[in-house]
Design a protein around this motif. Structure first.
Motif, mmCIF file in Angstrom:
data_model
loop_
_atom_site.group_PDB
_atom_site.id
_atom_site.type_symbol
_atom_site.label_atom_id
_atom_site.label_comp_id
_atom_site.label_asym_id
_atom_site.label_seq_id
_atom_site.Cartn_x
_atom_site.Cartn_y
_atom_site.Cartn_z
ATOM 1 N N GLN A 179 0.914 -1.237 -0.008
ATOM 2 C CA GLN A 179 -0.227 0.085 -0.068
ATOM 3 C C GLN A 179 0.929 1.292 -0.174
ATOM 4 N N ALA A 180 1.967 1.264 0.793
ATOM 5 C CA ALA A 180 2.722 2.321 0.839
ATOM 6 C C ALA A 180 3.534 2.521 -0.579
ATOM 7 N N LEU A 181 3.858 1.514 -1.248
ATOM 8 C CA LEU A 181 4.654 1.592 -2.514
ATOM 9 C C LEU A 181 3.551 2.273 -3.417
ATOM 10 N N GLY A 182 2.367 1.708 -3.322
ATOM 11 C CA GLY A 182 1.308 2.245 -4.453
ATOM 12 C C GLY A 182 1.374 3.675 -4.183
ATOM 13 N N ARG B 37 3.672 10.164 -7.205
ATOM 14 C CA ARG B 37 4.885 10.655 -8.233
ATOM 15 C C ARG B 37 4.240 10.621 -9.783
ATOM 16 N N GLY B 38 3.205 10.550 -9.851
ATOM 17 C CA GLY B 38 2.439 10.930 -10.982
ATOM 18 C C GLY B 38 2.127 9.370 -11.928
ATOM 19 N N SER C 250 11.820 5.166 -1.144
ATOM 20 C CA SER C 250 13.197 5.110 -1.786
ATOM 21 C C SER C 250 12.747 4.318 -2.860
ATOM 22 N N ILE C 251 12.201 2.988 -2.968
ATOM 23 C CA ILE C 251 11.917 2.103 -4.072
ATOM 24 C C ILE C 251 11.197 2.922 -5.168
ATOM 25 N N ALA C 252 10.087 3.618 -4.615
ATOM 26 C CA ALA C 252 9.211 4.440 -5.687
ATOM 27 C C ALA C 252 10.225 5.441 -6.381
ATOM 28 N N GLU C 253 11.140 6.043 -5.622
ATOM 29 C CA GLU C 253 11.965 7.298 -6.373
ATOM 30 C C GLU C 253 12.876 6.425 -7.353
ATOM 31 N N LEU C 254 13.369 5.361 -7.186
ATOM 32 C CA LEU C 254 14.207 4.759 -7.813
ATOM 33 C C LEU C 254 13.433 4.209 -9.341
#
Ligand SMILES: *Cc1c(COP(=O)(O)O)cnc(C)c1O
Length: 449
Positions: free
Chosen positions: A322-325, A331-332, A410-414
């Motif tokens: 849920q956090a990653l989603g 981030r669009g 951090s994973i989402a950013e990558l």
């Protein structure tokens, strides 16, 4: 033969260039011993890359504990134990301790799944599904299963066990926005088709199914619900997903190596004693013979881990998904099910058409050591499987390595860095390796405690 057809002897399903690579390597080897070394080195290369340097976000994968891995290499893996548990039920003598291992496994599985019966002999969940179709249907029976663009798995479609059984397969109507069964459309279609069996559960599952309501509908003509929980098995055992057996499904199958985080293989559980003979007749002697007792031992050990850590581990997996989603959506990136909290499982599904589609994106991410898979989504046709619009991400492995909600940011950013081509892939890859280097230990197990 038409002029543009390849001659039969040239037909090859595998990538010809990779097979040629292997042939060339073997041709250069001076002896069989050197050939063996080549195999070992390929395994080592994978262990270092995938095992230590990647962010593995493949939804069907899970890292096993050191104990489970050790048991997979145990002596008992060289022993044969065809048949059912107990001295008179086997073909072979000398199975005293094997009977103990298998009985411990069965009883542990029954405890973990809070059910009356469990079978431990399926070397794959595909075979679990074949077991269900063999036990509960006859060739020509109508069944309803979920189409691939909604996450349905080939095992329940024409190209898998359901097709091999010669069943007439109809689609379970799904709502493309809610990503759930369209219950009204189902009631109508099901009353027309009168399926013997309805298969629920899917490779892409974000939200629960109306199992109880569907079971009530199919009971009008004696139909049954079968839940293929390949992906959700661990979430079910850990109390983080609906329990199909408690909601009206007559049988649950699943992969032991997906969220359940045991050795890759299959599990089948049920409660109704009337199903025990048809199911176990299909398991043995139809679909299992030498069923890999080392794997059974590893499965039993994984089940014990589940009793101790399953609840906490599975809850963290879902929170992380849920956090990653949320982080990707902020981030669009288009994340399916955003209007209902993204997911209730270990998966999130992205629509990546804007970035070139699922194949392109998965390949680019892999170059940056971020492992995902292309996936069909509701806007695709089943035949689009090679170039689908979606990307599937799972949080099982990163969770077992000890990552929490903050790491999902951090994973989402990558991921977004790769999607938007903000920097060379090589630079992102270095950042992934560095992030991963701090997470090398397997959590939620007895090892190292
Ligand atoms: C992965 C999967 C299977 C097959 O499981 P294996 O253990 O790989 O044989 C069956 N059904 C569904 C829905 C799956 O996702």
């Amino acid at each position: 033969m038409a002029a543009n057809q390849t001659p039969a002897q040239a037909f090859e399903v595998h990538d010809a260039s990779v097979l040629k690579w292997a042939r060339d390597v073997l041709d250069r080897c001076s002896s069989p011993r050197v050939m063996q070394t080549e195999v070992i080195q390929a395994v080592e290369r994978n262990a270092v890359w995938r095992g230590e340097e990647c962010l593995n976000l493949l939804a069907p994968e899970a890292p096993t504990s050191p104990t489970v891995r050790r048991l997979l290499a145990s002596e008992v893996g060289t022993r044969a134990a065809e048949g059912h548990i107990g001295p008179t039920e086997r073909w072979f003598a000398g199975t005293k301790y094997i009977d103990e291992i298998e009985a411990l496994c069965v009883e542990l599985l029954k405890e973990v799944f809070q059910c009356k019966y469990a079978d431990h002999r399926l070397v794959a969940s595909m075979l679990g599904n074949m077991t269900v179709y063999a036990a509960l249907t006859k060739p020509g029976d109508p069944v309803m299963t979920i189409a691939q663009p909604f996450g349905g798995h080939s095992s329940n479609r024409i190209d898998g066990p359901a097709g091999i059984r010669g069943l007439h397969i109809h689609d379970v109507p799904m709502d493309p926005v809610e990503l759930e069964v369209d219950l009204e459309a189902f009631a109508q279609a099901a009353r027309q088709v009168q399926p013997r069996l309805v298969a629920l559960g899917a490779s892409m599952t974000l939200f629960p199914f109306p199992i109880r309501e569907m079971a009530d509908i199919v009971s009008e003509w004696g139909g049954k619900i079968f839940f293929d929980g390949a992906h959700q098995l661990g979430l079910i055992a850990g109390g983080q997903f609906q329990n199909p057996l408690k909601e009206g499904a007559c049988v649950l199958t699943g992969s032991a190596g997906k969220t359940f985080s045991g050795p890759q293989s299959g599990i089948i559980v049920w409660d109704d004693p009337e199903l025990t003979k048809p199911i176990t007749d299909a398991v043995f002697p139809a679909l299992a013979a030498t069923h890999q007792v080392n794997r059974v031992a590893a499965l039993a050990a994984a089940a014990a881990e589940f009793l101790a850590f399953g609840k906490e581990y599975m809850a963290q997996i879902v929170s992380n998904a849920q956090a990653l989603g949320k982080a990707l959506s902020e981030r669009g990136i288009t994340v399916l099910g955003a209007h209902k909290g993204f997911t209730r499982t270990h998966q999130i599904i992205l629509d990546v058409r804007a970035f070139g589609g699922g194949l392109e994106v998965a390949q680019e991410l892999a170059k940056a050591n971020i492992i995902t898979n292309k996936n069909l989504i509701p806007c695709d046709k089943s035949t689009d499987w090679d170039h689908p619009s979606g990307l599937r991400i799972g949080t099982t492995e990163v969770t077992r390595l000890g990552m929490k909600e903050a790491e999902m940011e951090s994973i989402a950013e990558l991921i977004v860095t790769v999607l938007e081509k903000r920097e060379p892939l090589e630079v992102t890859r270095k950042r992934v390796v560095e992030m991963r280097s701090a997470y090398q230990k397997i959590h939620y197990c007895f090892d190292g405690q």
